[in-house]
Scaffold this active site. Structure first.
Site, PDB file in Angstrom:
ATOM      1  N   TYR A 170      -7.681   0.445  -4.274  1.00  0.00           N
ATOM      2  CA  TYR A 170      -6.569   1.285  -4.290  1.00  0.00           C
ATOM      3  C   TYR A 170      -5.815   0.069  -5.271  1.00  0.00           C
ATOM      4  O   TYR A 170      -6.314  -1.237  -5.095  1.00  0.00           O
ATOM      5  CB  TYR A 170      -6.163   2.090  -3.783  1.00  0.00           C
ATOM      6  CG  TYR A 170      -5.131   1.398  -2.371  1.00  0.00           C
ATOM      7  CD1 TYR A 170      -5.988   0.978  -1.450  1.00  0.00           C
ATOM      8  CD2 TYR A 170      -3.980   0.236  -2.536  1.00  0.00           C
ATOM      9  CE1 TYR A 170      -5.968   0.431  -0.224  1.00  0.00           C
ATOM     10  CE2 TYR A 170      -4.256   0.003  -1.396  1.00  0.00           C
ATOM     11  CZ  TYR A 170      -4.646  -0.271  -0.190  1.00  0.00           C
ATOM     12  OH  TYR A 170      -4.308  -0.914   0.917  1.00  0.00           O
ATOM     13  N   GLU A 181      -2.311 -29.920  28.102  1.00  0.00           N
ATOM     14  CA  GLU A 181      -3.223 -30.685  28.030  1.00  0.00           C
ATOM     15  C   GLU A 181      -2.643 -31.319  26.453  1.00  0.00           C
ATOM     16  O   GLU A 181      -3.630 -32.851  26.607  1.00  0.00           O
ATOM     17  CB  GLU A 181      -4.721 -30.314  27.444  1.00  0.00           C
ATOM     18  CG  GLU A 181      -5.827 -28.924  28.488  1.00  0.00           C
ATOM     19  CD  GLU A 181      -6.368 -28.216  27.976  1.00  0.00           C
ATOM     20  OE1 GLU A 181      -5.829 -27.294  28.269  1.00  0.00           O
ATOM     21  OE2 GLU A 181      -7.483 -29.336  27.488  1.00  0.00           O
ATOM     22  N   LYS A 230       0.567  -7.765  13.116  1.00  0.00           N
ATOM     23  CA  LYS A 230      -0.270  -6.995  12.242  1.00  0.00           C
ATOM     24  C   LYS A 230      -1.603  -7.246  12.979  1.00  0.00           C
ATOM     25  O   LYS A 230      -1.856  -8.131  13.341  1.00  0.00           O
ATOM     26  CB  LYS A 230      -1.081  -7.263  10.486  1.00  0.00           C
ATOM     27  CG  LYS A 230      -1.594  -6.217  10.633  1.00  0.00           C
ATOM     28  CD  LYS A 230      -1.825  -6.165   8.768  1.00  0.00           C
ATOM     29  CE  LYS A 230      -2.643  -5.033   8.348  1.00  0.00           C
ATOM     30  NZ  LYS A 230      -2.827  -5.242   6.568  1.00  0.00           N
ATOM     31  N   THR A 246       1.054  -1.408   0.049  1.00  0.00           N
ATOM     32  CA  THR A 246       0.100   0.158   0.046  1.00  0.00           C
ATOM     33  C   THR A 246       0.347   1.271   0.138  1.00  0.00           C
ATOM     34  O   THR A 246       0.326   2.610  -0.770  1.00  0.00           O
ATOM     35  CB  THR A 246      -1.075   0.102   0.851  1.00  0.00           C
ATOM     36  OG1 THR A 246      -1.589  -1.184   0.830  1.00  0.00           O
ATOM     37  CG2 THR A 246      -1.487   1.085   1.604  1.00  0.00           C
ATOM     38  N   THR A 292       1.289  -4.163   3.903  1.00  0.00           N
ATOM     39  CA  THR A 292       1.453  -4.891   5.948  1.00  0.00           C
ATOM     40  C   THR A 292       0.777  -5.888   6.083  1.00  0.00           C
ATOM     41  O   THR A 292       1.284  -6.618   6.961  1.00  0.00           O
ATOM     42  CB  THR A 292       1.391  -3.486   6.469  1.00  0.00           C
ATOM     43  OG1 THR A 292      -0.594  -3.868   5.761  1.00  0.00           O
ATOM     44  CG2 THR A 292       1.102  -2.507   5.891  1.00  0.00           C
ATOM     45  N   ASP A 293      -0.124  -6.533   5.028  1.00  0.00           N
ATOM     46  CA  ASP A 293      -0.707  -8.026   5.497  1.00  0.00           C
ATOM     47  C   ASP A 293       0.817  -9.665   5.838  1.00  0.00           C
ATOM     48  O   ASP A 293       0.101  -9.756   6.282  1.00  0.00           O
ATOM     49  CB  ASP A 293      -1.244  -8.616   4.043  1.00  0.00           C
ATOM     50  CG  ASP A 293      -2.217  -7.897   4.143  1.00  0.00           C
ATOM     51  OD1 ASP A 293      -2.809  -7.939   2.683  1.00  0.00           O
ATOM     52  OD2 ASP A 293      -2.617  -6.366   4.536  1.00  0.00           O
TER      53      ASP A 293
END
Ligand code: DGL
Length: 349
Positions: free
Chosen positions: A46, A306, A185, A33, A112-113
């Protein structure tokens, strides 16, 4: 006497120029981005990676006051399209650049993903103590109040700061400095999307003013055992997300696809639905390395909870989230398939 004064003047001029010499920073652009552009300042749609590195740099002319900048385009993709091939290309180029005496640091612009995963991959594979800074933006450059320009300005200031030496790979977003191992993120769209949910940020940067308050403890960069210089393909490691009323289907599909490792994003302390656990135990007995992580988001996935890891042949991923655990397991599998050695890696890196 006159000759001595002349020499002293020349020396002081050389000294002053050296003191005034700006650091040399290379900016490697991958897309995202921060390099996005849309057709309206208020329309949220975008295209990521629409803008080249030269246009990115032109949007932040002030960075030229703090560093000699060179830009390279490594890729131009939305980071949801990130591949092992781009990771290897990026790590090799960063290593090549930081070996040079005339490169003082690297800034990587990135979507950023998957930024947290790329940052952690580089944290484990770059062999330098010089600053390596990843930066992105949550709004495209054509949107109202874009966050990219100031993020990029701050990232370059972090890369030029001597305080950033020996900190491992860092992520700079929204005036904060985060360790590559810890950052994730945490929001799909907000400008304060990045946080180090278990440990907190390690520093702040305010209009170029860099301050650190912590330093990473886990081994990174030159202190890791991973060397990707001769690696062109990484082992396949899948993530299987656990949930109520789960199934064996996705584990079986991963085994059929010849995954060498499976990270299970478990419920709570990395717990599993019985059918899923059974399929993972079979996979483990057939040589697939099974690593228990958690979908919870914070906290540590612990051994001796567990799940009987020893009986089932599983390892636990410490406090790494599933996407970070996948990175470490992929690199670990380039060194060994020994589960005890791989478990130690999760306690070390
Ligand atoms: N396409 C997403 C990416 O490149 C956009 C997210 C962003 O960069 O902020 O990761």
């Amino acid at each position: 006497m006159k000759n001595l004064l002349g020499k002293l003047t020349l020396l002081s001029m050389v000294g002053a120029s050296l003191l005034m010499a700006k650091p040399n920073i290379t900016i490697l652009a991958t897309g995202g981005t921060i390099a996005g552009a849309g057709d309206s300042s208020v329309n949220s749609s975008y295209s990521a990676g629409a803008v080249t590195v030269d246009k990115l740099l032109a949007a932040v002319p002030d960075i030229n006051n703090m560093a000699e900048i060179k830009g390279e385009q490594i890729s131009n993709i939305g980071s949801q399209e990130m591949t092992n091939e781009v990771w290897l290309k990026l790590a090799k180029r960063v290593n090549e650049l930081l070996k040079k005496d005339n490169v003082d640091g690297v800034v990587i612009t990135h979507g950023t993903d998957t930024m947290e995963a790329t940052a952690y991959f580089l944290n484990l594979t770059v062999k330098s103590k010089k600053p390596i800074v990843l930066v992105g933006s949550m709004r495209s450059g054509s949107s109202m109040s874009p966050d990219g320009p100031l993020n990029l300005y701050n990232a370059v200031s972090v890369a030029t700061s001597e305080k950033s030496l020996n900190k491992g790979v860092v992520v700079v977003m929204n005036d904060e400095i985060h360790s590559a191992r810890e950052v994730t993120k945490t929001n799909t769209s907000a400008v304060n999307a990045f946080a180090s949910v278990n440990t907190g940020k390690i520093g702040t940067v305010y209009y170029g003013n860099v301050n650190y308050y912590m330093t990473p403890l886990r081994k990174n960069t030159i202190d890791t055992e991973f060397d990707i210089e001769k690696i062109d393909k990484l082992p396949r490691v899948d993530i299987v997300y656990g949930h109520a009323n789960d199934t064996a289907a996705f584990v079986e599909a991963s085994v059929k696809a010849e995954a060498q490792g499976i990270v299970h994003a478990g419920m709570g302390n990395g717990n599993l639905f019985p059918k899923t656990q059974e399929a993972l135990a079979i996979a483990s007995s057939n040589g697939v390395v099974v690593a228990r992580s958690s979908r919870v988001g914070t906290g540590r996935t612990n051994l001796h909870g567990e799940v009987d890891d020893e009986k089932l042949g599983f390892i636990a991923t410490d406090n790494l989230n599933p996407q970070k655990a996948r990175v470490l397991l992929m690199l670990g599998l380039t060194k060994t398939h020994n589960k005890a050695q791989l478990q130690e890696m999760f306690f070390k890196y």
